[in-house]
Design a protein around this motif. Structure first.
Motif, PDB file in Angstrom:
ATOM      1  N   GLY A 144       0.793  -1.227   0.000  1.00 43.34           N
ATOM      2  CA  GLY A 144       0.000   0.000   0.000  1.00 43.34           C
ATOM      3  C   GLY A 144       0.826   1.279   0.000  1.00 43.34           C
ATOM      4  N   ILE A 145       2.126   1.162  -0.146  1.00 39.44           N
ATOM      5  CA  ILE A 145       2.997   2.344  -0.144  1.00 39.44           C
ATOM      6  C   ILE A 145       2.626   3.259  -1.307  1.00 39.44           C
ATOM      7  N   ASP A 146       2.344   4.531  -0.972  1.00 43.49           N
ATOM      8  CA  ASP A 146       2.033   5.492  -2.036  1.00 43.49           C
ATOM      9  C   ASP A 146       2.819   6.796  -1.898  1.00 43.49           C
ATOM     10  N   ARG A 147       3.611   6.911  -0.833  1.00 43.97           N
ATOM     11  CA  ARG A 147       4.443   8.106  -0.643  1.00 43.97           C
ATOM     12  C   ARG A 147       5.485   7.812   0.427  1.00 43.97           C
ATOM     13  N   VAL A 148       6.478   8.694   0.527  1.00 46.67           N
ATOM     14  CA  VAL A 148       7.510   8.534   1.543  1.00 46.67           C
ATOM     15  C   VAL A 148       7.204   9.428   2.737  1.00 46.67           C
ATOM     16  N   TYR A 149       7.831   9.132   3.867  1.00 45.61           N
ATOM     17  CA  TYR A 149       7.678   9.906   5.090  1.00 45.61           C
ATOM     18  C   TYR A 149       8.440  11.208   4.928  1.00 45.61           C
ATOM     19  N   ALA A 150       7.802  12.333   5.209  1.00 49.34           N
ATOM     20  CA  ALA A 150       8.367  13.647   4.908  1.00 49.34           C
ATOM     21  C   ALA A 150       9.315  14.204   5.973  1.00 49.34           C
TER      22      ALA A 150
ATOM     23  N   ASN B  74       8.517  -1.491  -6.759  1.00 47.15           N
ATOM     24  CA  ASN B  74       7.540  -0.457  -7.062  1.00 47.15           C
ATOM     25  C   ASN B  74       8.279   0.874  -7.193  1.00 47.15           C
ATOM     26  N   LYS B  75       7.521   1.954  -7.217  1.00 45.27           N
ATOM     27  CA  LYS B  75       8.108   3.284  -7.398  1.00 45.27           C
ATOM     28  C   LYS B  75       9.102   3.638  -6.288  1.00 45.27           C
ATOM     29  N   TRP B  76       8.871   3.138  -5.079  1.00 39.83           N
ATOM     30  CA  TRP B  76       9.671   3.540  -3.926  1.00 39.83           C
ATOM     31  C   TRP B  76      10.708   2.506  -3.507  1.00 39.83           C
TER      32      TRP B  76
END
Length: 141
Positions: A59-65, A89-91
């Motif tokens: 479910g990863i859709d972004r990184v921790y900011a 995947n993308k990350w």
């Protein structure tokens, strides 16, 4: 003399027919409390927990900011994966052997994955802490 020969033959037969027994190595989840500087609970991993972790990774859709993911409060939980999973995947593009979930007291929770031995990537944790608390039988917040 006959006794020595029979004993030697018996020992040779036993040594030649040894069976190697492979014990299953259990993997344990560790809940670490940085304030106490120790592991406060261990839980044997199971298929339900493994599936939950795989769901987080898929479910990863972004990184921790946040810049500094190291926290001195809350809990840090180490989840070993058995079997390991290959993620592309993308990350991430790696084999994931374990996942670390950080639950700070005043910030949103996030999980960490080591892509290589020296590259750490953090991702927001979007699942319910209460569900995880119930599965681990441990009050997390």
């Amino acid at each position: 003399m006959i006794k020595k020969i029979l004993t030697t033959v018996f020992l040779v037969i036993i040594l030649l027919h040894l069976q190697v027994i492979h014990a299953e190595e259990y993997k344990y989840i560790e809940i670490f409390d940085p304030k106490q500087d120790k592991v406060v609970k261990t839980v044997q991993t199971n298929k339900e927990i493994n599936a939950m972790i795989v769901g987080w990774i898929n479910g990863i859709d972004r990184v921790y900011a946040k810049i500094d993911p190291i926290k001195n409060d809350g809990y840090a939980i180490r989840f070993p994966l058995d079997p390991t999973i290959q993620v592309q995947n993308k990350w991430l593009n790696t084999t994931v052997r374990e996942v670390y979930l950080i639950i700070p007291e005043n910030d949103p929770p996030f999980f960490m994955v080591f892509e290589t031995e020296d590259r750490l990537i953090c991702f927001p944790f979007d699942s319910q802490i209460s569900t995880l608390s119930n599965v681990l039988d441990f009050k997390l917040k």
